[in-house]
Write a protein that holds these residues in place. Sequence first.
Motif, mmCIF file in Angstrom:
data_model
loop_
_atom_site.group_PDB
_atom_site.id
_atom_site.type_symbol
_atom_site.label_atom_id
_atom_site.label_comp_id
_atom_site.label_asym_id
_atom_site.label_seq_id
_atom_site.Cartn_x
_atom_site.Cartn_y
_atom_site.Cartn_z
ATOM 1 N N SER A 1 3.626 9.095 -12.295
ATOM 2 C CA SER A 1 4.893 8.361 -12.331
ATOM 3 C C SER A 1 4.820 7.116 -13.207
ATOM 4 N N LEU A 2 3.625 6.612 -13.507
ATOM 5 C CA LEU A 2 3.476 5.404 -14.310
ATOM 6 C C LEU A 2 3.072 5.691 -15.751
ATOM 7 N N ARG A 3 2.727 6.932 -16.036
ATOM 8 C CA ARG A 3 2.300 7.273 -17.387
ATOM 9 C C ARG A 3 3.491 7.298 -18.315
ATOM 10 N N LYS A 4 3.274 6.818 -19.524
ATOM 11 C CA LYS A 4 4.344 6.827 -20.515
ATOM 12 C C LYS A 4 4.592 8.259 -20.968
ATOM 13 N N LYS A 5 5.850 8.604 -21.053
ATOM 14 C CA LYS A 5 6.209 9.948 -21.496
ATOM 15 C C LYS A 5 6.268 9.959 -23.019
ATOM 16 N N THR A 6 5.674 10.982 -23.603
ATOM 17 C CA THR A 6 5.675 11.103 -25.057
ATOM 18 C C THR A 6 6.678 12.149 -25.482
ATOM 19 N N GLY A 7 7.374 11.831 -26.605
ATOM 20 C CA GLY A 7 8.361 12.633 -27.264
ATOM 21 C C GLY A 7 8.789 13.870 -26.682
ATOM 22 N N ARG B 1 0.837 -1.198 0.000
ATOM 23 C CA ARG B 1 0.000 0.000 0.000
ATOM 24 C C ARG B 1 0.879 1.259 0.000
ATOM 25 N N GLN B 2 2.030 1.187 0.677
ATOM 26 C CA GLN B 2 2.954 2.323 0.712
ATOM 27 C C GLN B 2 3.473 2.630 -0.692
ATOM 28 N N GLN B 3 3.786 1.599 -1.458
ATOM 29 C CA GLN B 3 4.265 1.817 -2.826
ATOM 30 C C GLN B 3 3.197 2.476 -3.694
ATOM 31 N N ILE B 4 1.945 2.060 -3.525
ATOM 32 C CA ILE B 4 0.845 2.677 -4.283
ATOM 33 C C ILE B 4 0.704 4.141 -3.873
ATOM 34 N N ALA B 5 0.739 4.409 -2.573
ATOM 35 C CA ALA B 5 0.639 5.791 -2.088
ATOM 36 C C ALA B 5 1.783 6.636 -2.638
ATOM 37 N N ASP B 6 2.992 6.087 -2.648
ATOM 38 C CA ASP B 6 4.151 6.806 -3.178
ATOM 39 C C ASP B 6 3.969 7.146 -4.647
ATOM 40 N N GLU B 7 3.362 6.242 -5.414
ATOM 41 C CA GLU B 7 3.118 6.510 -6.830
ATOM 42 C C GLU B 7 2.238 7.734 -7.025
ATOM 43 N N TYR B 8 1.288 7.922 -6.122
ATOM 44 C CA TYR B 8 0.387 9.079 -6.197
ATOM 45 C C TYR B 8 0.949 10.312 -5.483
ATOM 46 N N GLY B 9 2.049 10.136 -4.764
ATOM 47 C CA GLY B 9 2.640 11.251 -4.034
ATOM 48 C C GLY B 9 1.834 11.641 -2.810
ATOM 49 N N ILE B 10 1.195 10.650 -2.193
ATOM 50 C CA ILE B 10 0.369 10.899 -1.009
ATOM 51 C C ILE B 10 0.821 10.007 0.139
ATOM 52 N N ASP B 11 0.330 10.311 1.327
ATOM 53 C CA ASP B 11 0.612 9.502 2.505
ATOM 54 C C ASP B 11 -0.218 8.218 2.455
ATOM 55 N N ARG B 12 0.272 7.182 3.077
ATOM 56 C CA ARG B 12 -0.439 5.902 3.113
ATOM 57 C C ARG B 12 -1.830 6.055 3.730
ATOM 58 N N LYS B 13 -1.939 6.891 4.758
ATOM 59 C CA LYS B 13 -3.240 7.085 5.409
ATOM 60 C C LYS B 13 -4.233 7.770 4.473
ATOM 61 N N THR B 14 -3.738 8.659 3.635
ATOM 62 C CA THR B 14 -4.598 9.293 2.638
ATOM 63 C C THR B 14 -5.098 8.246 1.653
ATOM 64 N N LEU B 15 -4.229 7.330 1.247
ATOM 65 C CA LEU B 15 -4.645 6.246 0.353
ATOM 66 C C LEU B 15 -5.757 5.431 1.010
ATOM 67 N N TYR B 16 -5.616 5.116 2.282
ATOM 68 C CA TYR B 16 -6.661 4.375 2.990
ATOM 69 C C TYR B 16 -7.991 5.116 2.915
ATOM 70 N N ARG B 17 -7.959 6.440 3.115
ATOM 71 C CA ARG B 17 -9.189 7.237 3.062
ATOM 72 C C ARG B 17 -9.793 7.213 1.654
ATOM 73 N N TRP B 18 -8.950 7.338 0.639
ATOM 74 C CA TRP B 18 -9.427 7.277 -0.753
ATOM 75 C C TRP B 18 -10.107 5.939 -1.017
#
Length: 64
Positions: free
Chosen positions: A58-64, A11-28
């Motif tokens: 962070s997971l979106r593909k970057k275009t040209g 869950r921490q890795q998912i929260a990090d991907e969004y740039g949020i705290d783990r507790k915020t992810l739980y609330r979402w």
Amino acid sequence: MSMEKVIVKTRQQIADEYGIDRKTLYRWLKAAGIQLGGRLVTPAEQELIYQIFGKPQSLRKKTG
């Protein structure tokens, strides 16, 4: 038959991907009615999270 690499995340890795705290992810997740199984987030659960909240920048593909 090809073997696809299965990547589980915490869950921490998912929260990090969004740039949020783990507790915020739980609330979402709670607000969206998503209940995760065990300690690790399976690829299917990750896909559900990304569908509801959008793919993290962070997971979106970057275009040209």
